[in-house]
Write a protein that holds these residues in place. Structure first.
Motif, PDB file in Angstrom:
ATOM      1  N   THR A  71      69.621  25.936  36.123  1.00  0.00           N
ATOM      2  CA  THR A  71      69.091  26.352  37.412  1.00  0.00           C
ATOM      3  C   THR A  71      69.191  27.857  37.593  1.00  0.00           C
ATOM      4  OG1 THR A  71      69.738  24.233  38.374  1.00  0.00           O
ATOM      5  CG2 THR A  71      69.296  26.043  39.908  1.00  0.00           C
ATOM      6  N   ASP A  72      68.051  28.456  37.935  1.00  0.00           N
ATOM      7  CA  ASP A  72      67.952  29.874  38.268  1.00  0.00           C
ATOM      8  C   ASP A  72      68.424  30.794  37.138  1.00  0.00           C
ATOM      9  OD1 ASP A  72      66.750  31.380  40.182  1.00  0.00           O
ATOM     10  OD2 ASP A  72      68.565  31.723  41.359  1.00  0.00           O
ATOM     11  N   GLU A  73      68.156  30.418  35.909  1.00  0.00           N
ATOM     12  CA  GLU A  73      68.441  31.281  34.767  1.00  0.00           C
ATOM     13  C   GLU A  73      67.174  31.435  33.940  1.00  0.00           C
ATOM     14  OE1 GLU A  73      71.897  30.429  32.458  1.00  0.00           O
ATOM     15  OE2 GLU A  73      73.024  29.676  34.177  1.00  0.00           O
ATOM     16  N   HIS A 133      66.487  40.633  39.242  1.00  0.00           N
ATOM     17  CA  HIS A 133      66.242  39.533  40.168  1.00  0.00           C
ATOM     18  C   HIS A 133      66.381  38.196  39.434  1.00  0.00           C
ATOM     19  CE1 HIS A 133      64.810  42.826  42.486  1.00  0.00           C
ATOM     20  NE2 HIS A 133      64.161  42.100  43.395  1.00  0.00           N
ATOM     21  N   SER A 134      66.753  37.179  40.169  1.00  0.00           N
ATOM     22  CA  SER A 134      66.814  35.832  39.604  1.00  0.00           C
ATOM     23  C   SER A 134      65.413  35.235  39.566  1.00  0.00           C
ATOM     24  CB  SER A 134      67.729  34.951  40.456  1.00  0.00           C
ATOM     25  OG  SER A 134      67.125  34.713  41.721  1.00  0.00           O
ATOM     26  N   PRO A 135      65.183  34.198  38.753  1.00  0.00           N
ATOM     27  CA  PRO A 135      63.869  33.552  38.733  1.00  0.00           C
ATOM     28  C   PRO A 135      63.417  33.085  40.115  1.00  0.00           C
ATOM     29  CG  PRO A 135      65.154  32.821  36.866  1.00  0.00           C
ATOM     30  CD  PRO A 135      66.081  33.640  37.716  1.00  0.00           C
ATOM     31  N   SER A 136      64.322  32.487  40.876  1.00  0.00           N
ATOM     32  CA  SER A 136      63.930  31.970  42.191  1.00  0.00           C
ATOM     33  C   SER A 136      63.495  33.086  43.129  1.00  0.00           C
ATOM     34  CB  SER A 136      65.074  31.169  42.812  1.00  0.00           C
ATOM     35  OG  SER A 136      66.206  31.996  43.041  1.00  0.00           O
ATOM     36  N   GLN A 137      64.128  34.257  43.013  1.00  0.00           N
ATOM     37  CA  GLN A 137      63.743  35.384  43.865  1.00  0.00           C
ATOM     38  C   GLN A 137      62.336  35.864  43.538  1.00  0.00           C
ATOM     39  OE1 GLN A 137      67.160  37.873  42.881  1.00  0.00           O
ATOM     40  NE2 GLN A 137      67.927  37.724  44.989  1.00  0.00           N
ATOM     41  N   ILE A 138      62.030  35.983  42.241  1.00  0.00           N
ATOM     42  CA  ILE A 138      60.705  36.447  41.841  1.00  0.00           C
ATOM     43  C   ILE A 138      59.644  35.407  42.182  1.00  0.00           C
ATOM     44  CG2 ILE A 138      59.267  37.118  39.880  1.00  0.00           C
ATOM     45  CD1 ILE A 138      61.711  38.337  38.582  1.00  0.00           C
ATOM     46  N   ILE A 139      59.950  34.124  41.957  1.00  0.00           N
ATOM     47  CA  ILE A 139      59.002  33.058  42.274  1.00  0.00           C
ATOM     48  C   ILE A 139      58.710  33.020  43.768  1.00  0.00           C
ATOM     49  CG2 ILE A 139      58.735  30.536  42.374  1.00  0.00           C
ATOM     50  CD1 ILE A 139      60.210  30.443  39.666  1.00  0.00           C
ATOM     51  N   SER A 140      59.749  33.158  44.578  1.00  0.00           N
ATOM     52  CA  SER A 140      59.573  33.167  46.029  1.00  0.00           C
ATOM     53  C   SER A 140      58.716  34.351  46.468  1.00  0.00           C
ATOM     54  CB  SER A 140      60.935  33.207  46.712  1.00  0.00           C
ATOM     55  OG  SER A 140      60.795  33.267  48.116  1.00  0.00           O
ATOM     56  N   MET A 141      58.959  35.499  45.854  1.00  0.00           N
ATOM     57  CA  MET A 141      58.192  36.698  46.163  1.00  0.00           C
ATOM     58  C   MET A 141      56.713  36.486  45.827  1.00  0.00           C
ATOM     59  SD  MET A 141      58.941  40.532  44.655  1.00  0.00           S
ATOM     60  CE  MET A 141      60.686  40.053  44.553  1.00  0.00           C
ATOM     61  N   MET A 142      56.440  35.933  44.632  1.00  0.00           N
ATOM     62  CA  MET A 142      55.059  35.669  44.220  1.00  0.00           C
ATOM     63  C   MET A 142      54.383  34.671  45.145  1.00  0.00           C
ATOM     64  SD  MET A 142      55.658  35.443  40.065  1.00  0.00           S
ATOM     65  CE  MET A 142      54.057  34.673  39.787  1.00  0.00           C
TER      66      MET A 142
END
Length: 313
Positions: free
Chosen positions: A171-173, A110-119
């Motif tokens: 961004t997003d890395e 998963h990308s950082p933004s995906q995990i952050i959004s999930m959290m």
């Protein structure tokens, strides 16, 4: 057979010379009295910071981790990466944070933004109206009704045992960090300074917390500057001496991006831009101004002037 006749320090001196010697002795006594009073004032401030409910912070971090456990694939470990772990926490800087380490290879896709959004979604659902939960580029920020702010950074373990966190540069890395090494570096420098570096950083953060938010340095940045500022320090290891020394040295250090061997500084101060940037020059000006205020307050032997820098009357 004539004895020495006594006289001590003042024997065979002119009246003018005697007056000068007396004045110097009085100045010395007055300086010692002021330094003692200032040390007591700073000690009292540290006592008030240390009495704040750090345990409540820990409980909330553990509560948030529990809320995420089971909702995100893989085992979650919590690592205090911020000022709570390093004992440098004071109000005024939002650097209470925890790394939420996700131990699952599938999640690493998963990308950082995906995990952050999930959290963010999980925590929002869990807390409801108890807090405002927002997702940023690097972390989830939780603002509780009582004013406490906590940030949760997702982290993935790498094969070499280090961690990856969302990059603030790209961004997003992901970026590699080593928070344990950073904490060890701070602990080592604190030992070299007779245990006075951590109290000095706490006091510096409290002062920086009084200036407009747009001009404040981040908590991690202040800690990194502290490690660098007191390398090979040979001055007095007291908070009244080290606090102005920190601001004077930081005024120069802030003009260049911080580079160290811990990996933590990958994203510590890049928010100020490249070397010599306008933002860095502005930060240097603020730090220099604070250093001058301290020196002036000491020269005037004014506890009130010192107290005003911490927001006191």
């Amino acid at each position: 057979m004539g004895g020495s006749g006594g006289g001590g320090t003042f024997v065979h001196h002119s009246p003018e010379r005697l007056q000068d010697l007396v004045r110097r002795e009085e100045d010395k006594t007055r300086n010692v009295a002021f330094e003692t009073a200032l040390a007591g004032e700073l000690s009292g401030l540290l006592g008030s910071y240390n009495s704040r409910d750090v345990e409540a912070i820990r409980e909330r971090l553990e509560d948030l981790t529990s809320a995420l456990e089971g909702r995100i694939d893989g085992k979650l470990d919590q690592l205090f990466g911020g000022s709570v772990a390093k004992h440098t926490y004071v109000d005024g800087l939002s650097d209470i944070d925890s790394l939420i380490i996700v131990n699952d290879s599938s999640v690493s896709e998963h990308s950082p933004s995906q995990i952050i959004s999930m959290m963010k979604d999980i925590i929002s659902e869990y807390l409801g109206d108890k807090a405002l939960v927002t997702a940023g580029r690097m972390a989830v920020t939780i603002e509780y009704r009582d004013g406490m702010v906590i940030q949760l950074l997702p982290a993935l373990k790498t094969e070499d045992g280090n961690l990856r966190v969302p990059s603030s540069r790209r961004t997003d890395e992901w970026s590699k960090i080593n928070p344990i090494s950073f904490q060890e570096a701070l602990t080592s420098r604190n030992f070299e300074c007779g245990g006075k570096l951590v109290p000095t950083i706490k006091l510096a953060k409290a002062i920086i917390g009084q200036i407009p938010e747009a001009q404040r340095l981040s908590g991690y940045h202040v800690e990194s500057l502290g490690i660098a500022a007191f390398r090979n320090y040979e001055g007095p290891t007291t908070t009244p001496a080290m606090l102005p020394a920190f601001f004077e040295r930081a005024r120069e250090l802030v003009l260049q991006p911080i580079r160290d061997s811990t990996g933590q500084s990958v994203h510590v101060d890049e928010y100020l831009g490249p070397a010599g940037s306008e933002a860095r020059q502005a930060a240097s000006h603020v730090l220099g101004r604070l250093a001058r205020r301290m020196r002036n307050a000491t020269a005037a032997e004014s506890i009130a002037q010192w107290r005003s820098m911490f927001g006191g009357d």
